[in-house]
Design an enzyme around this catalytic site. Sequence first.
Site, PDB file in Angstrom:
ATOM      1  N   CYS A  48       0.864  -1.179   0.000  1.00 28.02           N
ATOM      2  CA  CYS A  48       0.000   0.000   0.000  1.00 28.02           C
ATOM      3  C   CYS A  48       0.903   1.233   0.000  1.00 28.02           C
ATOM      4  O   CYS A  48       1.678   1.427   0.948  1.00 28.02           O
ATOM      5  CB  CYS A  48      -0.914  -0.007   1.229  1.00 28.02           C
ATOM      6  SG  CYS A  48      -1.967   1.460   1.274  1.00 28.02           S
ATOM      7  N   GLY A  49       0.806   2.016  -1.053  1.00 33.29           N
ATOM      8  CA  GLY A  49       1.680   3.186  -1.177  1.00 33.29           C
ATOM      9  C   GLY A  49       1.334   4.264  -0.168  1.00 33.29           C
ATOM     10  O   GLY A  49       2.224   4.794   0.513  1.00 33.29           O
TER      11      GLY A  49
ATOM     12  N   CYS B  86      -3.551   6.905  -4.731  1.00 35.30           N
ATOM     13  CA  CYS B  86      -3.183   5.486  -4.664  1.00 35.30           C
ATOM     14  C   CYS B  86      -1.727   5.274  -5.118  1.00 35.30           C
ATOM     15  O   CYS B  86      -1.417   5.401  -6.311  1.00 35.30           O
ATOM     16  CB  CYS B  86      -4.123   4.612  -5.482  1.00 35.30           C
ATOM     17  SG  CYS B  86      -3.932   2.852  -5.124  1.00 35.30           S
TER      18      CYS B  86
END
Length: 309
Positions: free
Chosen positions: A85-86, A235
């Site tokens: 997950c960035g 995202c």
Amino acid sequence: MRVIDSHTEGAPTRVIVDGGPGLGAGSLRERLERFRDRADSYRRFAISEPRGSDAVVGALLCEPVDEACAAGVIFFNNTGYLNMCGHGAMGVAVTLAYLGRIGPGIHRLETPVGVVQVELLSPNEVAIENVPSYRHRAKVAIDVPGLGAVTGDIAWGGNWFFLVEQSPVPLVMESLRQLDDAARRVRAELERREITGSDGGLIDHIEFFGPPNAADANSRNFVYCPGGAYDRSPCGTGTSAKLACLAADGKLAPGELWVQESIIGSRFSASYRTDESGQIIPRITGRAYVCSEATLIQQPDDPYAHGIA
Ligand code: PYC
């Protein structure tokens, strides 16, 4: 359970700093599987309602296998576990800084899909260098019930994405319900047709693109996450997948800047380099802020002690 909350460009991350499940030794992938198979109630307790919300991404800090890493991290959400997950990696970076565990500069985080570099540029600005990202298939055309013909690329940015260049619904907050509905339909149709990532992985993130609002941005997106929430940030893994597609199409050169706007108008600045073997290594920069520190409590007679399933 002691948690620290942050948000990255509007997207919440809850880091478990104490009271999480003991997952033993082994690779981060093995520990993710143990988390899922033996300790999933911790996930629901930590981030589901009534203590959390569908939008929250949880992050469990673990001992890294690779000693060069500042921490290992397993990301999870309202429905299960994320490979990477960035926005969460940026949230983890500012949380580790808040705890005094890292300072300004370059650090590494070990994730189930590889090592990610995080650079703390200032107290609230973080750049991540993500895992190698690539486009698997271009211009995949599907007929989506209730929506019609939709064409998208399939790309990996740490998670699998279906990227639709021209959003079937206007990219405005007033259209959130319709965007959600369209993305659900696209995801269901991909699954029905057994269209997957190159490793057979489920394509569980759907990304719609359109023109940006800001004159100095390149694009605006809506990102539908597994579990049905939409990403408030642009995202990190989705922007990585986008860079891989732009690179594959020859539309973005190494080092060239790409500004990705989210559906709420927040933004990531992105670029990529190629490594020795020619792989695309995305670099995504955004802002993250610690916003609360809490102890989550479980009372013995609480019917929702493990969250609302
Ligand atoms: O920033 O990579 C990301 C992400 C994935 C799901 C939610 N955010």
